[in-house]
Design an enzyme around this catalytic site. Structure first.
Site, short mmCIF file in Angstrom:
data_model
loop_
_atom_site.label_atom_id
_atom_site.label_comp_id
_atom_site.label_asym_id
_atom_site.label_seq_id
_atom_site.Cartn_x
_atom_site.Cartn_y
_atom_site.Cartn_z
N ASP A 390 9.30 -3.35 11.98
CA ASP A 390 9.04 -5.01 12.02
C ASP A 390 10.19 -5.44 11.44
O ASP A 390 11.30 -5.53 11.75
CB ASP A 390 7.70 -5.52 11.43
CG ASP A 390 7.62 -6.82 11.78
OD1 ASP A 390 8.69 -7.83 12.18
OD2 ASP A 390 6.50 -7.38 11.24
N LYS A 418 8.75 -3.91 17.15
CA LYS A 418 8.73 -5.32 17.50
C LYS A 418 9.98 -5.79 17.94
O LYS A 418 11.12 -5.49 17.51
CB LYS A 418 8.32 -6.10 16.21
CG LYS A 418 6.87 -6.05 16.30
CD LYS A 418 6.30 -7.10 15.06
CE LYS A 418 4.89 -6.91 14.62
NZ LYS A 418 4.46 -7.66 13.67
N ARG A 452 -8.85 -0.79 13.12
CA ARG A 452 -7.85 0.40 12.92
C ARG A 452 -8.51 1.52 13.93
O ARG A 452 -7.79 2.32 14.67
CB ARG A 452 -8.03 1.03 11.53
CG ARG A 452 -7.02 0.97 10.75
CD ARG A 452 -7.08 2.10 9.60
NE ARG A 452 -7.03 1.09 8.29
CZ ARG A 452 -5.88 0.59 7.95
NH1 ARG A 452 -4.71 1.03 8.45
NH2 ARG A 452 -5.61 0.28 6.73
P1 5GP Z 1 8.20 -4.03 7.87
O1 5GP Z 1 8.21 -5.55 8.19
O2 5GP Z 1 8.67 -3.66 6.69
O3 5GP Z 1 9.04 -3.40 8.94
O4 5GP Z 1 6.75 -3.41 8.10
C1 5GP Z 1 6.12 -2.83 7.20
C2 5GP Z 1 4.75 -2.42 7.57
O5 5GP Z 1 3.92 -3.55 7.78
C3 5GP Z 1 4.46 -1.36 8.61
O6 5GP Z 1 4.95 -0.24 8.44
C4 5GP Z 1 3.05 -1.65 9.10
O7 5GP Z 1 2.33 -1.01 8.24
C5 5GP Z 1 2.93 -3.13 8.78
N1 5GP Z 1 3.05 -4.05 10.09
C6 5GP Z 1 4.11 -4.57 10.42
N2 5GP Z 1 3.77 -5.42 11.51
C7 5GP Z 1 2.47 -4.98 11.88
C8 5GP Z 1 1.65 -5.68 12.68
O8 5GP Z 1 2.01 -6.31 13.69
N3 5GP Z 1 0.28 -5.29 12.45
C9 5GP Z 1 -0.04 -4.54 11.65
N4 5GP Z 1 -1.49 -4.07 11.56
N5 5GP Z 1 0.85 -3.97 10.71
C10 5GP Z 1 2.12 -4.38 10.85
#
Ligand code: 5GP
Ligand code: MG
Length: 466
Positions: A390, A418, A452
């Site tokens: 993300d 994403k 989940r």
């Molecule tokens: P980052 O923003 O650091 O790339 O994402 C970090 C973590 O946040 C991901 O590994 C995931 O566990 C959680 N995450 C990010 N986007 C989502 C989402 O849309 N849904 C859920 N359930 N978790 C997310």
């Protein structure tokens, strides 16, 4: 003279920034109305700190247990912010009146200060502030139960009010239930009191102890999640042991004997919120999720198989690789993926928590390495497995953490990406599918412990209550 005042306050952890202490029952954290010494005064006397000690959160005077104290203004604001963002986890032990209708649950009754009695709080659907307690029963003694409670919000008297409101009040609670001490004779059949002696109470205090606290420790850029536990006082422990021993014959007692051992040894307990992964969905929630499917079960299966084929083509069969799976979200994906791999993989887990959903740009990512994965990286071919790319903050942080441990190689395998402008650019060596910029759930990904278990990936329904 209060004998407590002479006792030393137990320090569970300290560094330049903070103290973690075990507050005895009957001591106010600050400014005792009766004029007795408060915890900050006692600690100041005990430690003669260079700077005044500062509170970050509170415990009621009659609640014992773990409390975090800041040693500077900077630390106070840092940890207050972490509390506000709910990045700090806390677990309480409570003896409550049972038998309980469920083995655990989540209580979201809004709490407000009572107009009639300013000392008391109460549930008020309109005026109450959002309040969230998650609990699980550790032991069922018959008419009493021991529960672990985790507070997601931290309202005044939250656990006491929530439990009282749900008909499972603390066994002793002068405001919300009964102030009467617990007597063993009431529980032990055939108990014969000594003729010339009054029976001493089993316990005669608020039956609530703050047992465990999980916080980031260390410099902000490289903080590590650590869990501390505060041993309950002798009386509380003795009460739990005796209740377990003299429970109703028909009651199961501890559901897991290890929980009793953990309490006796002050070892870390599992958070109730963690065990909620399989939380049941209501029909409405299930239907809402089905209506917003982004990736079907079949698509997921195909994607996992494709990823496995690409991995099998890239990794030599006879050179063991180390898979580092980022918990909790990637667990399900990794389990399915690993089934299809033909080269030797040693699987390791790592928990990286990041606060999610804030608008601030500099966010904390903390690594909790309870399985000592860090020691297994030097010289290995490491494959990091994550659920979703993300902002990229988590992966960036984890990759740095791994690279400082001298692996032979590092590659990334991520199920979903994403469609957003990532804050941190990460090379995804093995990527599955792209998804729209929505909060996604299912196939291991949760929202507040829910969803989940869905076999597909969906966008979180808009109307989902917060
Ligand atoms: P980052 O923003 O650091 O790339 O994402 C970090 C973590 O946040 C991901 O590994 C995931 O566990 C959680 N995450 C990010 N986007 C989502 C989402 O849309 N849904 C859920 N359930 N978790 C997310
Ligand atoms: Mg993750």
């Amino acid at each position: 003279m209060n004998t407590m005042a002479k006792k030393r306050i137990e320090i569970l952890f300290e560094n330049d920034e903070i103290l973690v202490v075990n507050k005895p029952v009957g001591i106010s954290v600050t400014a005792d109305r009766g004029g007795a010494d408060d915890l900050l005064m006692l600690l100041t006397r005990q430690l003669s700190p260079a700077e005044p000690l500062r509170l970050v959160h509170r415990l009621d005077k009659e609640t014992s247990g773990i409390l975090l104290i800041a040693r500077s203004r900077t630390a106070q604001s840092r940890y207050s912010r972490l509390f506000a963002k709910r990045m700090i986890q806390k677990l309480y032990l409570a003896i409550v009146r049972g038998p309980l209708p469920y083995r655990g649950g989540s209580i979201k009754d809004p709490i407000a200060r009572s107009k009639r009695n300013p000392q008391a709080m109460h549930v008020h659907p309109r005026l109450g502030k959002p309040s969230h307690t998650v609990w699980k029963e550790l032991a069922d003694f018959g008419t009493l139960s021991l529960v672990a409670a985790q507070i997601v919000t931290g309202r005044t008297h939250q656990i006491r009010v929530h439990f009282a409101h749900r008909g499972m009040p603390l066994a002793i609670d002068p405001i919300y239930a009964s102030a009467e001490p617990l007597m063993l004779s009431a529980y032990k059949s055939g108990y014969r009191p000594k003729i010339d002696k009054e029976e001493p109470p089993l316990i005669d205090r608020l039956t609530l102890h703050a047992y465990q606290l999980t916080i980031p420790v260390g410099p902000q850029e490289d903080a590590e999640m650590r869990t501390f536990t505060a041993p309950p006082d002798k009386k509380f422990v003795a009460a739990v042991k005796l209740l377990a021993k003299y429970k109703d014959k028909s009651a199961p007692g501890f559901h897991d004997q290890n929980d009793l051992l953990r309490i006796l040894r002050s070892e870390q307990m599992e958070y109730p919120l963690k065990t909620e992964t399989g939380q049941r969905l209501s029909r409405r929630e299930k239907e809402a999720a089905y209506n917003r499917i982004l990736v079907s079960e079949e698509q997921l299966e195909q994607t996992v198989r494709d990823l496995a084929r690409r991995l099998n083509d890239s990794y030599p069969v006879n050179e063991p690789a180390t898979a580092v799976v980022l918990l909790e979200g990637a667990r399900r994906f990794a389990e399915d993926l690993l089934k299809h791999l033909v080269f030797t993989v040693e699987v390791r887990y790592l928990k990286a928590s990041s606060y999610y959903g804030s608008t601030e740009s500099s966010e904390l990512v903390c690594i909790e390495d309870s399985e000592k994965t860090g020691g297994q990286i030097a010289g290995r071919n490491v494959l990091v497995i994550d659920d979703i790319y993300d902002t990229g903050r988590t992966l960036a942080h984890v990759l740095d953490w791994i690279r400082t441990r001298q692996p032979k190689s590092v590659k990334t395998c991520v199920l979903l990406e994403k469609r957003v402008r990532h804050e941190k650019q990460i090379t995804i060596d093995f990527g599955g599918l792209e998804v729209d910029n929505a909060f996604v759930i299912g196939y291991g990904l949760d929202y507040d412990g829910k969803f989940r278990d869905l076999p597909f990936v969906a966008a979180l329904p808009d109307d989902f209550e917060n």
